[in-house]
Design an enzyme around this catalytic site. Structure first.
Site, mmCIF file in Angstrom:
data_model
loop_
_atom_site.group_PDB
_atom_site.id
_atom_site.type_symbol
_atom_site.label_atom_id
_atom_site.label_comp_id
_atom_site.label_asym_id
_atom_site.label_seq_id
_atom_site.Cartn_x
_atom_site.Cartn_y
_atom_site.Cartn_z
ATOM 1 C CD GLU A 331 -3.036 -1.015 2.612
ATOM 2 O OE1 GLU A 331 -3.898 -1.462 2.494
ATOM 3 O OE2 GLU A 331 -2.432 -0.601 3.545
ATOM 4 C CB CYS A 332 0.702 4.369 0.191
ATOM 5 S SG CYS A 332 0.897 5.960 -0.327
ATOM 6 N N GLY A 333 3.406 3.707 0.376
ATOM 7 C CA GLY A 333 4.710 3.460 0.084
ATOM 8 C C GLY A 333 5.288 2.277 -0.113
#
Length: 459
Positions: A331-333
């Site tokens: 997720e994301c990072g």
């Protein structure tokens, strides 16, 4: 089966973002702990940053409470479980008291959580340059929705004790519980639209002692405790928790300075579904633990891109792990870590895992912020096509794909303010990466499906 939540509790809200709610909750937590009280702390909304402060100070994991992401029953059960055996619960609001998913309702707002928890509310108001108008704002907050139990106010950024006395005499509809002075040199540093993640370098003992002393000196702690103790018991339909299983798989969870944005509820649901969570550091560790899948959460990989890119041994192991068919969810990072490279604000690029064919490019302006709904269009490690869940985005980077073919995408994402959808959910084999921070209370089958994917790989 019905049960009751009967813990003393206070919800700290205010007129908007950036008015000092987090600082107040940190100082108040320390002041209450100094009285020998065990404090549990919660954060309204989807924010991943403020909870790092409350977790570090309270010594307990700060839980998110979000009506839109979780629904009422999950909010109540999460609150009941995390506040169990505590002497008092502090809940920090999100944005302004009535701000949430929609400008026309209290869905996703602090006010919604306050009603569900029947929590006495203390509203924080920026009093700088203000006198009688403070009373007008306070009256407006109370009258806007009288189902919200506003029981007191705190003035922030007052100029002097005389200023606080002036505000107290301004015919407030409920008591003024104190006025906090300006202390710019003791404030917590901000990054982007939010705070830095909490570290012991930011939350020093001197700074914590300072805000504890401020709260003890300028707030009526006894009155705040009395309000908390008057909170009514809440009837709650006890959520059927799964009996702890003998772990049937091991999932490696990235957790260090670069990766630490996880909803506690997600991790708990993985464990309930039969996963043993093994934490590791993509910055420090030279080898992967013996696991059957990976969960790469959000964080600040761009700040530690140089260190991440130089950890050659671990990069090599994760690449081989992925090529063996192991499930990897990011997720994301975590998605940025999966990409070919991360380009920082100075235009310097750092090689990453190269498992998702694209380049994560940081920008000076916000790229996405807000709630989203996700619909999966094909089978993934989270389950068969057709699954729906809710999540949140907060990012300053874009993923520039080498060749954006349709087969790379598995999500259709709908933002709450628009009917248009966009393609996302980057899928390569058993790898799934996205900018969405999913909250699995919105679909409890997802952690079960991810565990099943890891079990299949284990076999």
């Amino acid at each position: 089966m019905m049960n009751e939540i009967n813990i003393p509790r206070i919800l700290i809200s205010g007129t908007g973002s950036g008015i000092g709610k987090t600082t107040l909750v940190v100082g108040l937590t320390k002041a209450l702990q100094a009285r020998g009280l065990k404090v549990s702390v919660f954060k309204c909304g989807p924010d991943y940053l403020d909870p790092t402060y409350h977790s570090l100070v309270s010594g307990n994991t700060c839980q998110n409470l979000d009506g839109w992401l979780m629904g009422k029953e999950s909010v109540l059960s999460s609150f009941a479980e995390a506040s169990h055996c505590s002497d008092i619960a502090l809940i920090e609001g999100v944005m302004g008291l009535f701000d949430g998913h929609s400008p026309h309702s209290d869905i996703g707002s602090t006010a919604e959580i306050a009603k569900w928890l029947q929590a006495p509310v203390i509203a924080l108001i920026d009093a700088s340059g203000m006198a009688r108008t403070f009373a007008a704002i306070a009256t407006g907050l109370i009258n806007f929705d009288q189902e919200v139990l506003i029981k007191g106010f705190i003035a922030n950024f007052v100029g002097s004790e005389g200023h606080t006395s002036l505000l107290r005499s301004a015919l407030l509809p409920t008591p003024l519980l104190g006025g906090l002075p300006k202390a710019q040199d003791q404030s917590f540093p901000e990054r982007h639209l939010g705070l830095h993640s909490a570290t012991e370098e930011i939350l020093t003992e001197d700074k914590l002692s300072f805000w504890q002393n401020i709260c003890e000196s300028y707030l009526n702690i006894d009155d705040i405790l009395d309000l908390a103790k008057k909170a009514s018991p809440i009837p709650i339909k006890e959520e059927e928790r799964k009996t702890a299983k003998t772990p049937s798989c091991k999932i490696g969870v990235a957790r260090d300075k670069a990766f630490h944005f996880y909803y506690k509820e997600n991790l708990r649901r993985l464990e309930e579904s039969g996963a043993e969570l093994i934490y590791f550091s993509p910055i420090e560790d030279k080898s992967l633990p013996n696991v059957d899948g990976l969960y790469l959460g959000g964080g600040y990989p761009e700040l530690y891109a140089s260190s991440l890119s130089k950890n050659y041994d671990l990069l090599h192991e994760i690449r081989n792990f992925a090529r063996s068919g192991a499930p990897i969810y990011a997720e994301c990072g975590g998605l940025m870590y999966l990409s070919n490279e991360i380009q920082d604000l100075q235009g310097i690029s750092y090689p990453m895992l190269g498992l998702v064919p694209g380049k994560a490019v940081m920008g000076p302006k916000l790229k996405a912020l807000g709630y989203v709904e996700v619909h999966t269009e094909k089978n993934t490690i989270l389950g068969e096509a057709g699954i729906r869940f809710r999540g949140h985005q907060f990012r300053y980077s874009d993923l520039l794909l080498e060749n954006p073919k349709d087969e790379l995408f598995s999500y259709k994402i709908r933002k709450r303010k628009a009917d248009l959808t966009s393609s996302e959910g980057y899928t390569v084999g058993n790898i799934l990466g996205s900018y969405v921070h999913a909250h699995w209370a919105s679909n409890p089958s997802i952690p079960e499906n991810f565990v099943e994917s890891c079990k299949r790989f284990r076999k």
